[in-house]
Scaffold this motif. Structure first.
Motif, PDB file in Angstrom:
ATOM      1  N   GLN A 131       4.589  -1.511  -4.487  1.00 22.98           N
ATOM      2  CA  GLN A 131       3.486  -2.173  -5.179  1.00 22.98           C
ATOM      3  C   GLN A 131       4.037  -3.114  -6.250  1.00 22.98           C
ATOM      4  N   GLN A 136       0.811  -1.220   0.000  1.00 20.07           N
ATOM      5  CA  GLN A 136       0.000   0.000   0.000  1.00 20.07           C
ATOM      6  C   GLN A 136       0.845   1.270   0.000  1.00 20.07           C
ATOM      7  N   GLY A 186       2.665   1.883  -2.314  1.00 16.81           N
ATOM      8  CA  GLY A 186       2.579   2.268  -3.730  1.00 16.81           C
ATOM      9  C   GLY A 186       3.892   2.188  -4.476  1.00 16.81           C
TER      10      GLY A 186
END
Lengths: 153, 84
Positions: free
Chosen positions: B45, B39, B41
């Motif tokens: 991710q 999370q 990113g």
């Protein structure tokens, strides 16, 4: 049972002598030496750097040797794995096993290497003229380790 | 508070070798920890995307997604090993 993680090179003759000295029960010693090779298809490998996870590496190697001891009747075993910068033709890893009879020493030596390849936290980074890259794990190494699991069931 | 360690390609991608983290209550195992890190990113991710060959260790033992993660644990993430 001894494991060493070190930057220095090793002398297989001296290590085997240390391992067998004074033990009249040893009838067989098997050894394996892994070398840095340059099998890259396109560009020559000029240097390789071995990274590891200090603490876990030693723990993982000891567990692998202990597992070999549970499976075979070993008298002694030694693992030396080098870290840091290495060049093609350099020695990377040494496994030595001793037992009363050859079968146990051969099998345990191969088992330790197969498990080390898939369970000990080392990573190779190759340096070539075109830059550096991390070496990918090979599926054939996992297959080699898996057959020992199948064998113990 | 747990200690997170990253090795090899992951350490380089994240630009981070280690960090301390306070975990939310719903992070209880390696799977939910991985999801929590995802999370963040961008590169997190990408590198921790499902199906990526990432391995984990909890307190220096190889772990899988179900391995519990508790306060004061040392959790490491790294690519499949390539020693020997």
């Amino acid at each position: 049972m001894t494991v060493h993680v070190q930057t220095e090179d090793f002398d297989i003759g001296a290590e085997i002598l240390k391992l067998r000295q004074g033990n009249t029960g040893i009838g067989a010693i098997a050894s394996f030496v892994g070398l840095v090779r340059d099998l890259n298809k396109d560009t020559a490998v000029t240097e390789m750097v071995l990274e590891h996870y200090p603490g876990m590496t030693e723990k993982a190697l000891i567990e692998i040797v202990e597992e070999a001891k549970r499976r075979w009747n070993l008298i002694n075993a030694l693992v030396i794995h080098r870290i840091g910068p290495l060049r093609p033709t350099d020695q990377i890893v040494l496994v030595v096993t001793s037992s009363a009879h050859r079968h146990e020493a051969f099998a345990a030596c191969e088992f330790i290497m197969d498990y080390l390849k898939t369970r000990a936290p080392f990573w190779k980074k190759e340096q070539t003229a075109e830059g550096a890259h991390w070496v990918d794990a090979r599926e054939s190494d996992e297959t080699a380790a898996q057959r020992w699991i199948a064998a113990s069931n | 508070m747990i200690t997170l360690l990253y090795f090899a390609r992951l350490r380089e991608s994240f630009g981070l070798a280690s960090e301390q983290a306070e975990l939310p209550a719903d992070v209880t195992d390696v799977g939910s920890l991985t999801e929590w890190l995802r999370q963040r990113g961008s590169i997190w991710q990408e590198e921790l995307a499902p199906g990526k060959p990432v391995r984990a260790a909890v307190n220096q033992d190889m772990a899988d997604l179900d391995t519990p993660v508790r306060d004061k644990d040392e959790v490491a993430f790294f690519p499949p090993v390539t020693g020997g």
